[in-house]
Design a protein around this motif. Structure first.
Motif, PDB file in Angstrom:
ATOM      1  N   PHE A   1       0.831  -1.204   0.000  1.00  0.00           N
ATOM      2  CA  PHE A   1       0.000   0.000   0.000  1.00  0.00           C
ATOM      3  C   PHE A   1       0.868   1.258   0.000  1.00  0.00           C
ATOM      4  O   PHE A   1       0.567   2.228  -0.701  1.00  0.00           O
ATOM      5  CB  PHE A   1      -0.939   0.011   1.213  1.00  0.00           C
ATOM      6  N   ALA A   2       1.951   1.255   0.779  1.00  0.00           N
ATOM      7  CA  ALA A   2       2.843   2.419   0.824  1.00  0.00           C
ATOM      8  C   ALA A   2       3.475   2.663  -0.545  1.00  0.00           C
ATOM      9  O   ALA A   2       3.632   3.808  -0.968  1.00  0.00           O
ATOM     10  CB  ALA A   2       3.921   2.224   1.893  1.00  0.00           C
TER      11      ALA A   2
ATOM     12  N   ALA B   1       0.727   4.103  -2.730  1.00  0.00           N
ATOM     13  CA  ALA B   1       0.502   5.501  -2.348  1.00  0.00           C
ATOM     14  C   ALA B   1       1.658   6.374  -2.831  1.00  0.00           C
ATOM     15  O   ALA B   1       1.443   7.495  -3.316  1.00  0.00           O
ATOM     16  CB  ALA B   1       0.341   5.616  -0.836  1.00  0.00           C
TER      17      ALA B   1
ATOM     18  N   THR C   1       3.480   5.837  -5.451  1.00  0.00           N
ATOM     19  CA  THR C   1       3.296   5.979  -6.900  1.00  0.00           C
ATOM     20  C   THR C   1       2.270   7.061  -7.196  1.00  0.00           C
ATOM     21  O   THR C   1       2.501   7.942  -8.026  1.00  0.00           O
ATOM     22  CB  THR C   1       2.834   4.648  -7.531  1.00  0.00           C
ATOM     23  N   PHE C   2       1.139   6.994  -6.495  1.00  0.00           N
ATOM     24  CA  PHE C   2       0.087   7.981  -6.721  1.00  0.00           C
ATOM     25  C   PHE C   2       0.587   9.393  -6.418  1.00  0.00           C
ATOM     26  O   PHE C   2       0.404  10.309  -7.216  1.00  0.00           O
ATOM     27  CB  PHE C   2      -1.141   7.659  -5.874  1.00  0.00           C
ATOM     28  N   PHE C   3       1.224   9.573  -5.256  1.00  0.00           N
ATOM     29  CA  PHE C   3       1.694  10.907  -4.892  1.00  0.00           C
ATOM     30  C   PHE C   3       2.757  11.424  -5.857  1.00  0.00           C
ATOM     31  O   PHE C   3       2.765  12.601  -6.199  1.00  0.00           O
ATOM     32  CB  PHE C   3       2.222  10.936  -3.458  1.00  0.00           C
TER      33      PHE C   3
END
Length: 95
Positions: free
Chosen positions: A17-18, A21, A23-25
């Motif tokens: 998940f980190a 996240a 990647t998204f940020f």
């Protein structure tokens, strides 16, 4: 499922998940292009491995928090997620 295996699985999922996240940020806030445009540029330039490497940086923080809280088995799960990202990056680099 034993407590040790459960904690390692939790750590692994938190690590994945980190990375997601991260990647998204990275794509949303650090790229000068739109989210969709950045994804297109990554695909065209075969930059998946490089983006994954940068996206895994939040795992350092998660790993450190687990160690500070004496949750060593969860930290092992995060480490396993980092190893998976590293192997994936290696594979994407050569293929």
């Amino acid at each position: 499922m034993g407590t040790v295996k459960k904690d390692i699985l939790i750590g692994f999922l938190v690590g994945v998940f980190a990375t997601a996240a991260g990647t998204f940020f990275y794509l949303e806030y650090f790229s000068r292009y739109s989210f969709e445009e950045t994804l297109r540029l990554i695909k065209e330039g075969s930059l998946y491995g490089k983006v994954l490497s940068i996206a895994a940086i939040p795992n350092i923080f998660v790993f450190w928090v687990f160690l500070k809280k004496n949750q060593d088995n969860r930290a092992k799960g995060v480490l396993a997620a980092v190893i998976l990202v590293a192997i994936t990056t290696l594979i994407l680099k050569f293929f």
